[in-house]
Scaffold this active site. Structure first.
Site, mmCIF file in Angstrom:
data_model
loop_
_atom_site.group_PDB
_atom_site.id
_atom_site.type_symbol
_atom_site.label_atom_id
_atom_site.label_comp_id
_atom_site.label_asym_id
_atom_site.label_seq_id
_atom_site.Cartn_x
_atom_site.Cartn_y
_atom_site.Cartn_z
ATOM 1 N N HIS A 20 -5.915 -1.282 12.003
ATOM 2 C CA HIS A 20 -5.327 -1.732 10.737
ATOM 3 C C HIS A 20 -6.121 -2.913 10.174
ATOM 4 O O HIS A 20 -6.423 -3.857 10.904
ATOM 5 C CB HIS A 20 -3.863 -2.130 10.979
ATOM 6 C CG HIS A 20 -3.153 -2.584 9.746
ATOM 7 N ND1 HIS A 20 -3.153 -1.860 8.568
ATOM 8 C CD2 HIS A 20 -2.417 -3.706 9.492
ATOM 9 C CE1 HIS A 20 -2.453 -2.510 7.660
ATOM 10 N NE2 HIS A 20 -2.004 -3.632 8.183
ATOM 11 N N CYS A 79 -5.323 0.421 3.816
ATOM 12 C CA CYS A 79 -5.358 -0.997 4.210
ATOM 13 C C CYS A 79 -6.775 -1.557 4.154
ATOM 14 O O CYS A 79 -6.985 -2.714 3.783
ATOM 15 C CB CYS A 79 -4.783 -1.163 5.611
ATOM 16 S SG CYS A 79 -5.648 -0.217 6.874
ATOM 17 N N GLN A 122 0.826 -1.213 0.000
ATOM 18 C CA GLN A 122 0.000 0.000 0.000
ATOM 19 C C GLN A 122 0.864 1.269 0.000
ATOM 20 O O GLN A 122 0.344 2.368 -0.113
ATOM 21 C CB GLN A 122 -0.939 -0.006 1.207
ATOM 22 C CG GLN A 122 -0.250 0.065 2.547
ATOM 23 C CD GLN A 122 -1.200 -0.014 3.726
ATOM 24 O OE1 GLN A 122 -1.723 -1.071 4.058
ATOM 25 N NE2 GLN A 122 -1.430 1.123 4.353
#
Lengths: 214, 89
Positions: free
Chosen positions: A162, A25, A19
């Site tokens: 995340h 994410c 990324q």
């Protein structure tokens, strides 16, 4: 349940993505889930556009952050087709949403589920096999320094921040673990993968679990 | 070695940035020692911590750039409601 299971063995998982400095994410995890479920349903393994989700999922914030649930809700409500990565390549920055004709080739979402599996990781293992890879939100503060091995400490479950994709598990050794596909490139972790102990909601892996249906 | 391996090209005219990155890197090394000190009492499969592409970032920079997902509150999974197919099997 089988003692170990890995969607990579079914040819259902694309190579590790990176990324870069884009906080997307959340988009990488759900696009990875769609790619894998497409194979589970008998389709070919395709690399789909993460940039499309970053640019077009209007209730999220592109490379500044977002939610897997919000993104799946958008895909489910709009029935927007995910096009291939080659048609809408990743740029690691926010951009204008490109629209494609409804006749354009792509994969749309039929439905999705979002659940908290804390205290029920065995159920989560069963759902991983039945539903396909699961997009989860973890607390990844200690992942800044991770090189590999099974994460059993230093990982709270209080601050989910995340998004990653759970693609399998292994319970054959002393410490059973989840196999997690990250989107920080292959130089991070174990060739881009992390392993998290099963059974203690380590890193909050079971708190926010989403599955996609095509 | 770190700069070479992770292709860092710091601006030579910006010494402040270079020294800040160096401080971040040194803090990372201290963190690795602490994290590994707990893991070494466990098995060979325990997590290892060390230098990677994020070692010249402060924890705040890492958080701001990479830890950007937002978690929604989702309902608790109830096997009886959602796991009918497993039960049938």
């Amino acid at each position: 349940l089988p003692t170990k299971f890995d969607w990579r063995d079914k040819g259902a998982v694309n190579p590790i993505q990176n990324q870069e400095a884009c906080g997307g994410c959340w988009a990488f995890s759900i696009v990875g889930a769609v790619e894998s479920v497409h194979v589970k349903n008998g389709g070919a393994l395709k690399q789909l556009s993460v940039q499309q989700v970053i640019d077009c999922s209007y209730n999220n914030h592109g490379c500044n952050g977002g939610s897997t649930v919000t993104a799946l809700d958008w895909l489910n409500k709009t029935k927007e087709k995910l096009v291939s990565q080659s048609e809408y390549p990743f740029k690691a920055k926010n951009g204008m949403c490109h629209y494609f004709a409804p006749s354009h080739d792509g994969i749309s979402v039929k439905n999705y589920q979002a659940h908290n599996f804390s205290g029920q990781e065995k159920e989560m293992m069963a759902r991983l096999i039945e539903w396909g890879p699961l997009a989860v939100i973890v607390d990844a503060v200690s992942w800044q320094d991770y090189l590999g091995g099974i994460i059993q400490h230093h990982c709270s479950s209080h601050n989910p921040n995340h998004a990653v994709l759970v693609i399998g598990y292994d319970t054959t050794g002393d410490v059973p673990y989840w196999i997690v596909r990250n989107s920080w490139g292959t130089s991070w972790g174990d060739e881009g993968y992390a392993y998290i102990k099963i059974g203690a909601n380590m890193c909050g892996i079971a708190d926010s679990v989403t599955a996609v249906f095509l | 070695l770190f700069n070479h391996q992770f292709r860092r090209n710091y601006d030579v005219n910006n010494q402040q940035e270079y020294y800040q990155r160096k401080i971040n890197f040194e803090s990372s090394i201290r963190r690795h020692v602490y994290l590994n000190s707990v893991s070494k009492h466990l098995t060979n499969h325990s997590a290892k911590y060390g230098v990677n592409q994020f070692s010249d970032l402060s924890p705040e920079q890492f958080r701001e750039t990479y830890l950007t997902a937002q978690a929604k509150v989702v309902p608790k999974y109830t096997p009886l409601k959602h796991g009918n197919s497993l039960k049938r099997n």
